[in-house]
Design a protein around this motif. Sequence first.
Motif, PDB file in Angstrom:
ATOM      1  N   GLN A   1       0.818  -1.200   0.000  1.00  0.00           N
ATOM      2  CA  GLN A   1       0.000   0.000   0.000  1.00  0.00           C
ATOM      3  C   GLN A   1       0.861   1.262   0.000  1.00  0.00           C
ATOM      4  O   GLN A   1       1.940   1.306   0.591  1.00  0.00           O
ATOM      5  N   MET A   2       0.358   2.294  -0.661  1.00  0.00           N
ATOM      6  CA  MET A   2       0.984   3.617  -0.622  1.00  0.00           C
ATOM      7  C   MET A   2      -0.112   4.657  -0.556  1.00  0.00           C
ATOM      8  O   MET A   2      -1.215   4.447  -1.076  1.00  0.00           O
ATOM      9  N   ALA A   3       0.145   5.756   0.115  1.00  0.00           N
ATOM     10  CA  ALA A   3      -0.882   6.791   0.305  1.00  0.00           C
ATOM     11  C   ALA A   3      -0.257   8.171   0.171  1.00  0.00           C
ATOM     12  O   ALA A   3       0.939   8.368   0.390  1.00  0.00           O
ATOM     13  N   TYR A   4      -1.090   9.125  -0.194  1.00  0.00           N
ATOM     14  CA  TYR A   4      -0.663  10.517  -0.378  1.00  0.00           C
ATOM     15  C   TYR A   4      -1.793  11.436   0.079  1.00  0.00           C
ATOM     16  O   TYR A   4      -2.950  11.265  -0.309  1.00  0.00           O
ATOM     17  N   GLU A   5      -1.460  12.401   0.932  1.00  0.00           N
ATOM     18  CA  GLU A   5      -2.432  13.409   1.356  1.00  0.00           C
ATOM     19  C   GLU A   5      -2.054  14.737   0.734  1.00  0.00           C
ATOM     20  O   GLU A   5      -0.938  15.220   0.918  1.00  0.00           O
ATOM     21  N   ASP A   6      -2.975  15.330  -0.025  1.00  0.00           N
ATOM     22  CA  ASP A   6      -2.670  16.588  -0.699  1.00  0.00           C
ATOM     23  C   ASP A   6      -2.744  17.757   0.289  1.00  0.00           C
ATOM     24  O   ASP A   6      -3.143  17.576   1.449  1.00  0.00           O
ATOM     25  N   PRO A   7      -2.331  18.959  -0.125  1.00  0.00           N
ATOM     26  CA  PRO A   7      -2.313  20.096   0.802  1.00  0.00           C
ATOM     27  C   PRO A   7      -3.674  20.487   1.342  1.00  0.00           C
ATOM     28  O   PRO A   7      -3.761  21.304   2.270  1.00  0.00           O
ATOM     29  N   TRP A   8      -4.771  19.959   0.764  1.00  0.00           N
ATOM     30  CA  TRP A   8      -6.110  20.336   1.197  1.00  0.00           C
ATOM     31  C   TRP A   8      -6.824  19.220   1.947  1.00  0.00           C
ATOM     32  O   TRP A   8      -8.023  19.247   2.129  1.00  0.00           O
ATOM     33  N   GLY A   9      -6.063  18.215   2.379  1.00  0.00           N
ATOM     34  CA  GLY A   9      -6.608  17.187   3.254  1.00  0.00           C
ATOM     35  C   GLY A   9      -7.239  15.991   2.568  1.00  0.00           C
ATOM     36  O   GLY A   9      -7.757  15.107   3.246  1.00  0.00           O
ATOM     37  N   GLU A  10      -7.198  15.915   1.250  1.00  0.00           N
ATOM     38  CA  GLU A  10      -7.760  14.758   0.552  1.00  0.00           C
ATOM     39  C   GLU A  10      -6.694  13.672   0.436  1.00  0.00           C
ATOM     40  O   GLU A  10      -5.543  13.943   0.097  1.00  0.00           O
ATOM     41  N   THR A  11      -7.076  12.431   0.735  1.00  0.00           N
ATOM     42  CA  THR A  11      -6.134  11.323   0.739  1.00  0.00           C
ATOM     43  C   THR A  11      -6.363  10.408  -0.460  1.00  0.00           C
ATOM     44  O   THR A  11      -7.498  10.089  -0.806  1.00  0.00           O
ATOM     45  N   PHE A  12      -5.278   9.983  -1.068  1.00  0.00           N
ATOM     46  CA  PHE A  12      -5.306   9.070  -2.209  1.00  0.00           C
ATOM     47  C   PHE A  12      -4.533   7.810  -1.828  1.00  0.00           C
ATOM     48  O   PHE A  12      -3.493   7.889  -1.178  1.00  0.00           O
ATOM     49  N   GLU A  13      -5.028   6.664  -2.243  1.00  0.00           N
ATOM     50  CA  GLU A  13      -4.385   5.399  -1.916  1.00  0.00           C
ATOM     51  C   GLU A  13      -4.225   4.547  -3.168  1.00  0.00           C
ATOM     52  O   GLU A  13      -5.009   4.652  -4.119  1.00  0.00           O
ATOM     53  N   ALA A  14      -3.185   3.723  -3.159  1.00  0.00           N
ATOM     54  CA  ALA A  14      -2.943   2.797  -4.265  1.00  0.00           C
ATOM     55  C   ALA A  14      -2.151   1.615  -3.709  1.00  0.00           C
ATOM     56  O   ALA A  14      -1.657   1.647  -2.578  1.00  0.00           O
ATOM     57  N   GLU A  15      -2.025   0.581  -4.515  1.00  0.00           N
ATOM     58  CA  GLU A  15      -1.276  -0.607  -4.097  1.00  0.00           C
ATOM     59  C   GLU A  15      -0.384  -1.083  -5.242  1.00  0.00           C
ATOM     60  O   GLU A  15      -0.841  -1.264  -6.367  1.00  0.00           O
TER      61      GLU A  15
END
Length: 369
Positions: A258-272
Amino acid sequence: MSQATLTEYEGQTGPTGFQPDLPDREYSWQDESASMAGLDVVMPDVSHRGNPGVVSVGGDRTLRANEFGYVVGGLDEYLEQHRDEEIEIPVYYSRFEEEGEGYLGGVTAANGSFGVGATPRRLEAAVRAATGGGSFSASETEVIGCGKHPFIVRNGQGAFVFTTVDLERPDSFDLDSHPRHEVADLSVPEDVKEVRKGISFAKTALAEEFDIEIASHVTLSDGFHHFETVNGRRLRIKGYHLKRLSGVVRDAGQITGQMAYEDPWGETFEAEVTDVEYHLGRPMARRGKPVHRRPRNDRVVGFARTWFDPRRSSRVSLSSEVQAKMVYVRLQLSVDQSGMITADRETHTETVDGRRPENKREEATWKGI
């Protein structure tokens, strides 16, 4: 011109008599402090002039707004950790170019040069910025070199911090006498740890994927680290490429999952990342041909993963996807007429997953955020 002021100065470590007001300048200061090299600083507010903006500091000298700041916290700790030496400066601005010696704060090929520090021109611009462009007293102006880290100018108005610049090799500089670091059984004159880590990575990758064994470090020149192999051949790698290799792994298992990223406006994106398509040693040039017919001088040597946010790139797009990327890192070898081997870092990137962000902030302009 009206000045923005901060309401809180926690941890202020300025000289005696310092007042919690920002120095009066022809430009405004930002309303909020920011971190710069571990210091709490206030930077010039020149957003209306473009990104990052340029500030005139007197004479014909200019500085980019993201290259300096007024220190409002953390100075004592910073100097305790990084202070190297006090830099002597001329008594007049007009003498910086003729009498100033500059300051070599560190030897590194990280940015395609020989080292980092401050040229006489940079020191003059820094002193001008610290005085507001007016006259100064050399005896009451302290310029403190901090190695490869930003340097400090301190006077009656407070303390200012300035980024270093890339430097060519000074005349008569004895590289052999410069302190060396032990890196993978090599003695290397390199003051940036990320480059040293890249040297260790490259030595292993060259031996295991190309059967090229580095025996010793020869020199640092023109932004390259030069080595000699066990067969007596010369090999060179750009410091910039070595620095980029520092975050690469050779074990594919370290980047799957798993990998995740939170943008500067608080939205989180996930992928594997479930698997890797190209394994260590895989030839990557001319991928349209069968593997056994591809050139052997371009191979996968490691892996990395990252996120691409189109709202934060130099070419902002508010309609594209935020994408998880798998990066296959390669070394590509070439040989010149003298027999010198040059190893270049290259990449092949593939998209793992992506989706359009719900938040398309207006702050994402064509210049990025």
